[in-house]
Design an enzyme around this catalytic site. Structure first.
Site, PDB file in Angstrom:
ATOM      1  N   HIS A   1      29.872  -8.761   8.951  1.00  0.00           N
ATOM      2  CA  HIS A   1      28.478  -8.765   8.511  1.00  0.00           C
ATOM      3  C   HIS A   1      28.353  -8.871   6.994  1.00  0.00           C
ATOM      4  CE1 HIS A   1      24.314  -6.742   8.590  1.00  0.00           C
ATOM      5  NE2 HIS A   1      24.186  -7.813   9.334  1.00  0.00           N
TER       6      HIS A   1
ATOM      7  N   LYS B   1      28.217 -10.186   3.082  1.00  0.00           N
ATOM      8  CA  LYS B   1      27.649 -11.323   2.349  1.00  0.00           C
ATOM      9  C   LYS B   1      28.178 -11.260   0.925  1.00  0.00           C
ATOM     10  CE  LYS B   1      24.392 -10.382   5.680  1.00  0.00           C
ATOM     11  NZ  LYS B   1      24.290  -9.139   6.462  1.00  0.00           N
TER      12      LYS B   1
ATOM     13  N   ASP C   1      34.070 -18.799  -9.793  1.00  0.00           N
ATOM     14  CA  ASP C   1      34.977 -18.841 -10.952  1.00  0.00           C
ATOM     15  C   ASP C   1      35.539 -17.465 -11.293  1.00  0.00           C
ATOM     16  OD1 ASP C   1      34.740 -21.561 -11.201  1.00  0.00           O
ATOM     17  OD2 ASP C   1      33.257 -21.494 -12.804  1.00  0.00           O
TER      18      ASP C   1
ATOM     19  N   HIS D   1      14.194  -6.604   5.991  1.00  0.00           N
ATOM     20  CA  HIS D   1      15.633  -6.734   6.262  1.00  0.00           C
ATOM     21  C   HIS D   1      16.455  -6.101   5.141  1.00  0.00           C
ATOM     22  CE1 HIS D   1      19.400  -9.094   7.306  1.00  0.00           C
ATOM     23  NE2 HIS D   1      18.995  -8.657   8.486  1.00  0.00           N
TER      24      HIS D   1
ATOM     25  N   LYS E   1      18.468  -3.511   2.875  1.00  0.00           N
ATOM     26  CA  LYS E   1      19.354  -2.372   3.151  1.00  0.00           C
ATOM     27  C   LYS E   1      19.555  -1.633   1.825  1.00  0.00           C
ATOM     28  CE  LYS E   1      21.088  -6.122   5.671  1.00  0.00           C
ATOM     29  NZ  LYS E   1      20.402  -5.974   6.896  1.00  0.00           N
TER      30      LYS E   1
ATOM     31  N   ASP F   1      18.268  10.465  -5.891  1.00  0.00           N
ATOM     32  CA  ASP F   1      17.987  11.092  -7.183  1.00  0.00           C
ATOM     33  C   ASP F   1      17.737  10.050  -8.277  1.00  0.00           C
ATOM     34  OD1 ASP F   1      18.093  13.502  -5.929  1.00  0.00           O
ATOM     35  OD2 ASP F   1      20.047  14.095  -6.695  1.00  0.00           O
TER      36      ASP F   1
END
Length: 480
Positions: free
Chosen positions: A222, A224, A229, A398, A400, A405
């Site tokens: 999952h 990404k 470079d 979507h 996450k 704090d």
């Protein structure tokens, strides 16, 4: 003759039922012997016993454990980590709180990625901004492009990214692509064949084919991650798909969070990609020498945390638990799917009951009704503990994100659910920085302006059928 045929059918059916019963008992024994999370084990036992046939099929495909297995050998993993050039930071000389120092130590113990200083981040909350920046960086690549996505579709956006990758490969740039086979299943084989024929090295993670179907379909990559470079990195929740650009006709949005990174943290992204690549390409291993990365002159601390079903421990759950347990002011969570483990739910409740400002933001309309109803089953318990719950109304949330704090933030590919914590290969960035914390808080409170706040009295008035579905799916939430 008919009488004998009748008894033959009875014996055959009895034998098949006996064989099925032995199979179910064997599966239950295996479940118990693995000493898994008891709630998760109980969910599987319920499915096996009360869903004849279907429960067994689901267990074969989705219930087996990979805990403790290795994608690449420990020796090769140690070689990769030894090549990292990041200097060890004396945590006592930083501005980290004692809780944050413990989170750093815990994460390093679990996942070996170092705490780094001298980093910068650009935050993106729309697909348009993120992909415009990514395309600019891809076009500017001179040496290498490492690109990894759960979903890489052959739609307009995906085709445009593919064209850039092909163009850079033709210029001699080393272009490597990892895509999840199940996540990208709707993309045509011709799409990826075109990439490979043009010199792009594109490989699916855990290709689902017979006879490996049952061994692979549940374990999804999952993550990404993009590294260009070996200097610029991207990480977050957005996949390569047109949905992240929004629907111009309906005005619906697909709200997500992503980051562009520079500094020492990029080296950790490189090694995370290398581990996955070397698992897929045992005959084309990616070797990385220590590199000198240009680093901004600041004290922005970052650390990579990866996890997967092969880990000995639940890396993400333990790290999230430690961060929440140390909260003294606030815990803000954005997640598309809210199916917390028992431990995490209790940690959030304990924080709220202790006077910490705990807020959870979920989509009003989720892309999965099953996951939505299962997630909604936890809301009453949250509201009773004083946790504030908000439903995001403009479209699919979507994002996450977890903010704790005044200086800790974590974001990446991790949903607040069982699948992310236990079954998926995930990657999150842990950020220790007050300025970035404020930026993320601004984003969170801007999203709150588009939310419906739930109250316990109004939530109790939802339809009876919804409550029934929530209760049923709550039982299965550990295996969804």
């Amino acid at each position: 003759m008919n009488f004998a045929h009748y008894f033959w059918n009875i014996y055959t059916i009895s034998f098949l039922w006996l064989l099925y019963a032995i199979t179910i008992i064997s599966c239950v024994v295996v479940l118990l012997s693995e000493n898994r999370n008891p709630i998760r084990s109980l969910a599987w036992v319920i499915a096996l016993i009360f869903l004849p046939g279907i429960g067994l099929i689901f267990y074969i495909f989705f219930g087996r454990s990979m805990r403790g297995r290795h994608l690449i050998s420990r020796h090769n993993k140690r070689k990769l980590f030894r090549a990292q050039s990041a200097e060890k930071v004396n945590l006592k000389e930083t501005s980290l709180t004692s809780t944050e120092q413990q989170v750093v130590k815990l994460t390093h113990t679990l996942d070996r990625y170092p705490f780094t200083l001298g980093n910068s981040a650009t935050l993106y909350t729309t697909g348009h901004d993120k992909f415009e920046a990514l395309k600019r960086d891809l076009r500017a690549a001179q040496e290498s492009i490492f690109l990894q996505y759960y979903i890489f579709l052959d739609d307009k956006l995906g085709s445009e990214i593919a064209d850039i990758l092909i163009e850079k490969a033709a210029q001699g740039v080393d272009v490597k692509v990892i895509y999840d086979h199940v996540g990208s299943f709707s993309a045509s084989n011709k799409f990826f064949a075109r990439l490979n024929e043009a010199g792009v090295k594109a490989s699916p993670f855990f290709r689902v084919t017979f006879p490996q179907l049952a061994n692979r379909i549940n374990w999804r990559n999952h993550r990404k991650i993009v590294v260009i470079d070996r200097k610029v990195g991207y990480i977050g929740g957005m996949n390569i798909a047109d949905r992240y650009l929004g629907d111009k006709e309906s005005g619906a949005v697909w709200r997500d969070t992503h980051m562009r990174l520079e500094g020492k943290i990029v080296e950790s992204l490189i090694y995370a990609f290398c581990i996955d690549w070397n698992f897929l390409k045992k005959d084309d291993r990616l070797k990385v020498d220590p590199i000198e990365l240009p680093s901004p002159k600041n004290d922005t601390g970052m650390q990579l945390l990866t996890s997967g079903p092969t880990d000995t421990r639940n890396n993400l759950e333990l790290t999230f638990l430690r961060a929440i347990a140390g909260a003294t002011k606030c815990v803000y969570v954005e997640t598309p799917y809210f199916l917390p483990t028992d431990s995490l739910l209790h940690a959030l409740e304990a924080a709220a009951l202790s006077g910490v400002d705990v807020r959870i933001m979920l989509p009003y309309k989720c892309d999965s009704k099953m996951l939505q109803y299962a997630g909604f089953s936890y809301i009453t318990q949250c509201l009773k503990a004083g946790i504030k719950v908000y439903l995001y109304t403009p479209g699919m949330l979507h994002s996450k994100l977890m903010i704790v704090d005044d200086s800790f933030v974590t974001t990446g590919s991790v949903n607040f659910d069982f699948r992310s914590f236990e079954n998926n290969f995930e990657a999150n960035i842990l950020i220790y920085d007050a300025a970035l914390n404020r930026q993320f808080k601004d984003i969170f409170f801007a999203d709150l302006q588009h939310c419906r706040k739930l109250t316990l009295s109004s939530w109790k008035k939802r339809p009876l059928m919804h409550r029934f579905l929530e209760s049923i799916l709550r039982l299965l939430s550990p295996i969804l």
